[in-house]
Motif scaffolding. Structure first.
Motif, short mmCIF file in Angstrom:
data_model
loop_
_atom_site.label_atom_id
_atom_site.label_comp_id
_atom_site.label_asym_id
_atom_site.label_seq_id
_atom_site.Cartn_x
_atom_site.Cartn_y
_atom_site.Cartn_z
N ASP A 68 48.50 45.02 39.99
CA ASP A 68 47.23 45.63 40.36
C ASP A 68 46.05 44.75 39.96
O ASP A 68 45.09 44.61 40.71
CB ASP A 68 47.10 47.02 39.71
N GLY A 69 46.13 44.17 38.77
CA GLY A 69 45.06 43.29 38.31
C GLY A 69 44.90 42.06 39.19
O GLY A 69 43.78 41.65 39.52
N VAL A 70 46.02 41.46 39.59
CA VAL A 70 45.97 40.28 40.46
C VAL A 70 45.38 40.66 41.82
O VAL A 70 44.53 39.95 42.36
CB VAL A 70 47.38 39.67 40.62
N MET A 71 45.82 41.78 42.37
CA MET A 71 45.32 42.21 43.68
C MET A 71 43.81 42.50 43.64
O MET A 71 43.07 42.11 44.54
CB MET A 71 46.08 43.45 44.17
N ILE A 72 43.38 43.15 42.59
CA ILE A 72 41.96 43.46 42.47
C ILE A 72 41.14 42.18 42.38
O ILE A 72 40.12 42.02 43.04
CB ILE A 72 41.70 44.37 41.25
#
Length: 140
Positions: free
Chosen positions: A48-52
């Protein structure tokens, strides 16, 4: 064009909303001091952090504004930009990992103390109320 009256109305509505959020947070902390946080797992949190971060326009704006000044125009730009971008991402990731580990340690210590958690939640709610009050009193 936004008139001065519209701006004042938006400011008041925003300030009242902040105060309402603060009061609601303060009451929730007083009624439920130890609300349980549901863990999502490290892989999902990382994904999720990478996608954000990948789809954050501020990230692209930073790289477009900051990196070109360090690229030698006499050399091919793409490999330099890739190297500089990789270094930046690596440094930022390292800092994020350290912050996450320290936050996990702090959380472990605080969860065992419900009264401390309640006071922290009430304190943050009071800060939100204060920001709303400051916004109401701001001249501009």
């Amino acid at each position: 064009m936004v008139s001065a009256d519209d701006f004042t109305l938006m400011k008041i509505v925003g300030a009242v909303y902040l105060i309402w959020l603060g009061i609601r947070g303060f009451r929730a902390a007083a009624l439920d001091p130890a609300s349980e946080v549901v863990a999502i797992g490290t892989r999902r949190a990382f994904r999720d952090g990478v996608m954000i971060e990948m789809f954050n326009p501020k990230t692209a704006a930073f790289f477009l504004a900051f990196l070109p000044q360090f690229i030698d125009s006499a050399q091919p730009a793409a490999p330099q930009a890739l190297l500089l971008g990789t270094i930046s991402v690596g440094l930022n990731t390292g800092v994020d990992v350290v912050v996450a580990l320290l936050a996990a340690l702090a959380r472990t210590g605080m969860v065992s103390r419900p009264s401390l958690m309640r006071r922290i939640r009430q304190g943050s709610a009071a800060i939100v109320c204060g920001l709303g009050g400051a916004l109401l009193l701001a001249r501009r």
